[in-house]
Design a protein around this motif. Structure first.
Motif, PDB file in Angstrom:
ATOM      1  N   TRP A  33       0.835  -1.201   0.000  1.00 37.88           N
ATOM      2  CA  TRP A  33       0.000   0.000   0.000  1.00 37.88           C
ATOM      3  C   TRP A  33       0.873   1.256   0.000  1.00 37.88           C
ATOM      4  CZ3 TRP A  33      -0.349   4.240   3.123  1.00 37.88           C
ATOM      5  CH2 TRP A  33      -1.363   5.137   2.813  1.00 37.88           C
ATOM      6  N   LEU A  34       1.921   1.259   0.816  1.00 40.54           N
ATOM      7  CA  LEU A  34       2.817   2.421   0.857  1.00 40.54           C
ATOM      8  C   LEU A  34       3.439   2.698  -0.511  1.00 40.54           C
ATOM      9  CD1 LEU A  34       4.744   2.044   4.220  1.00 40.54           C
ATOM     10  CD2 LEU A  34       3.316   3.961   3.526  1.00 40.54           C
ATOM     11  N   GLN A  49      -3.608  10.499 -10.338  1.00 47.85           N
ATOM     12  CA  GLN A  49      -4.527   9.379 -10.140  1.00 47.85           C
ATOM     13  C   GLN A  49      -3.840   8.317  -9.287  1.00 47.85           C
ATOM     14  OE1 GLN A  49      -5.360   8.131 -14.187  1.00 47.85           O
ATOM     15  NE2 GLN A  49      -7.441   8.941 -13.998  1.00 47.85           N
ATOM     16  N   THR A  50      -4.602   7.733  -8.395  1.00 46.96           N
ATOM     17  CA  THR A  50      -4.036   6.657  -7.586  1.00 46.96           C
ATOM     18  C   THR A  50      -3.896   5.401  -8.439  1.00 46.96           C
ATOM     19  OG1 THR A  50      -6.200   5.935  -6.822  1.00 46.96           O
ATOM     20  CG2 THR A  50      -5.052   7.529  -5.453  1.00 46.96           C
ATOM     21  N   SER A  51      -2.978   4.568  -8.019  1.00 48.63           N
ATOM     22  CA  SER A  51      -2.762   3.294  -8.704  1.00 48.63           C
ATOM     23  C   SER A  51      -3.947   2.370  -8.436  1.00 48.63           C
ATOM     24  CB  SER A  51      -1.484   2.653  -8.178  1.00 48.63           C
ATOM     25  OG  SER A  51      -1.415   1.304  -8.571  1.00 48.63           O
ATOM     26  N   PRO A  52      -4.333   1.561  -9.402  1.00 49.50           N
ATOM     27  CA  PRO A  52      -5.387   0.574  -9.156  1.00 49.50           C
ATOM     28  C   PRO A  52      -4.976  -0.444  -8.085  1.00 49.50           C
ATOM     29  CG  PRO A  52      -4.920   0.742 -11.511  1.00 49.50           C
ATOM     30  CD  PRO A  52      -3.900   1.568 -10.796  1.00 49.50           C
ATOM     31  N   TRP A  56      -6.649  -2.278  -3.522  1.00 46.24           N
ATOM     32  CA  TRP A  56      -6.577  -3.729  -3.304  1.00 46.24           C
ATOM     33  C   TRP A  56      -5.572  -4.068  -2.214  1.00 46.24           C
ATOM     34  CZ3 TRP A  56     -10.339  -6.681  -4.538  1.00 46.24           C
ATOM     35  CH2 TRP A  56     -11.184  -6.309  -5.578  1.00 46.24           C
ATOM     36  N   ALA A  57      -4.448  -3.355  -2.182  1.00 50.02           N
ATOM     37  CA  ALA A  57      -3.471  -3.581  -1.116  1.00 50.02           C
ATOM     38  C   ALA A  57      -4.083  -3.226   0.236  1.00 50.02           C
ATOM     39  CB  ALA A  57      -2.211  -2.754  -1.369  1.00 50.02           C
ATOM     40  N   GLY A  62      -6.383  -4.817   5.434  1.00 56.31           N
ATOM     41  CA  GLY A  62      -7.464  -4.818   6.423  1.00 56.31           C
ATOM     42  C   GLY A  62      -7.946  -6.227   6.752  1.00 56.31           C
ATOM     43  N   LEU A  63      -8.076  -7.055   5.733  1.00 62.25           N
ATOM     44  CA  LEU A  63      -8.498  -8.443   5.950  1.00 62.25           C
ATOM     45  C   LEU A  63      -7.487  -9.199   6.807  1.00 62.25           C
ATOM     46  CD1 LEU A  63     -10.297 -10.925   5.318  1.00 62.25           C
ATOM     47  CD2 LEU A  63      -8.884 -11.263   3.280  1.00 62.25           C
TER      48      LEU A  63
END
Length: 146
Positions: A33-34, A49-52, A56-57, A62-63
């Protein structure tokens, strides 16, 4: 302390592998994520724009964090209390518990905190401590067991 109590502190192979895999995936998903958040930003027609990969990361992180919290509860009952009473690896274990507690609280705050200024500080604390947690985890795994 009796020998069978001390021996019961060690996790079985299956549990140890589950803890190691969960910790590795938790750390890797946070690091992913970082990287996505800070280094994979693309310039789009309307600005950055944020990465796709970023959402998901974060979803994976979180999971796995929920799984890690459940495992922490398991470890408390079968490992932490017995290890503390036996005075084994207290420094590294205590540090690991403290790091886990702060990461749990800051993760909760990141999800629910509305104030963006406070959220930014909590975010830096969470990811800085999260990156350092790998060192604390490894230190506990290799700490001398008396």
């Amino acid at each position: 302390m009796r020998r069978e109590t001390i021996g019961a502190i060690r996790l079985g192979t299956g549990r140890r592998r589950l803890v190691d895999a969960t910790a590795a995936l938790l750390w890797a998903s946070g690091a992913a994520w970082l990287v996505a958040h800070y280094f994979l930003i693309r310039q789009g027609p309307y600005g950055p724009q944020t990465s796709p990969a970023e959402p998901w990361a974060l979803r994976l992180h979180g999971l796995v964090a929920m799984i890690a919290l459940a495992l922490l509860g398991l470890l408390w009952g079968v490992h932490v209390v017995r290890g503390w009473r036996a005075r084994r690896a207290r420094w590294s274990g205590g540090a690991l518990l403290a790091v886990a507690a702060v990461l749990g609280v800051t993760g909760y705050l990141l999800y629910y905190l509305g104030d963006e200024t406070l959220r930014q500080g909590v975010s830096w604390l969470h990811w800085g401590l999260g990156l350092a947690a790998l060192v604390v985890f490894v230190a506990h795994r290799v700490a001398p067991k008396r």
